[in-house]
Design an enzyme around this catalytic site. Sequence first.
Site, PDB file in Angstrom:
ATOM      1  CE  LYS A   1      -7.963  56.136  36.668  1.00 25.97           C
ATOM      2  NZ  LYS A   1      -8.839  56.841  37.588  1.00 25.97           N
TER       3      LYS A   1
HETATM    4  O1  G3P Z   1      -9.665  59.805  39.051  1.00 25.12           O
HETATM    5  C1  G3P Z   1      -8.486  60.387  39.354  1.00 25.12           C
HETATM    6  C2  G3P Z   1      -8.456  61.883  39.585  1.00 25.12           C
HETATM    7  O2  G3P Z   1      -9.384  62.540  38.809  1.00 25.12           O
HETATM    8  C3  G3P Z   1      -8.385  62.287  41.016  1.00 25.12           C
HETATM    9  O3  G3P Z   1      -8.635  63.648  41.233  1.00 25.12           O
HETATM   10  O4  G3P Z   1      -9.220  65.490  42.760  1.00 25.12           O
HETATM   11  O5  G3P Z   1      -8.282  63.354  43.713  1.00 25.12           O
HETATM   12  O6  G3P Z   1      -6.831  64.928  42.427  1.00 25.12           O
HETATM   13  P1  G3P Z   1      -8.220  64.393  42.616  1.00 25.12           P
END
Ligand code: G3P
Length: 216
Positions: A83
């Site tokens: 990533k």
């Molecule tokens: O893995 C990345 C992403 O899904 C992060 O989500 O909830 O931290 O915006 P969030």
Amino acid sequence: MKIFIDTANIDAIRDAAELGIIDGVTTNPSLMSREGLPFQELVEEICRIVDGPISVEVTATEHAAMVVEARRIAKMHPNIVVKLPTTRDGVRACKELSVKGVRVNMTLVFSPAQALLVAKAGAAYVSPFIGRLDDISHTGMQLVEDIVQIYDNYDFPTEVLVASVRHPVHVVEAALVGADVATLPPKVIDQLFKHPLTDIGLERFLADWRSTGQRI
Ligand code: G3P
């Protein structure tokens, strides 16, 4: 639509894997930092549990350093997808790695223009963050729809991986607009199973059955 689990928590990954509906795992440095385990140990354990794409993020921000970290990460297991953040350096590193056969997931995507660039750079996955867009009063799902349309227009093979998912409606909408993958926090996976009419219906079936005094 494939379902990935968005966590680095071993118990949650094991739990979800046992359900038989998990196709892969996504992690990020924030998720990793919550687990308090050495990085390599955590990655290896995740790869033992799920046989599917496992996204692991670099922490370098300069292109050459990103490539070094990416190669180190990619060597850990054949299922690993590296990533990278969608910056100028990230896109450059993505191109360099993807031509050499390293699968890349471009993360922190917030615009269709960024998604176009990462597809041109050969990313295996693009990760639009829809919840974080909703948080600032933009419609995150519109971004996913735009990316799906752009990739369809030009037959880009990059898979659209919906990230920053906050609730089951996001999951259904992602499927309706034709996203390839949604990565879900464990809590959202749990929520997908729930419907009050299922619980009420089951309770009635069992009460009626109990009244017969029989056993299967
Ligand atoms: O893995 C990345 C992403 O899904 C992060 O989500 O909830 O931290 O915006 P969030």
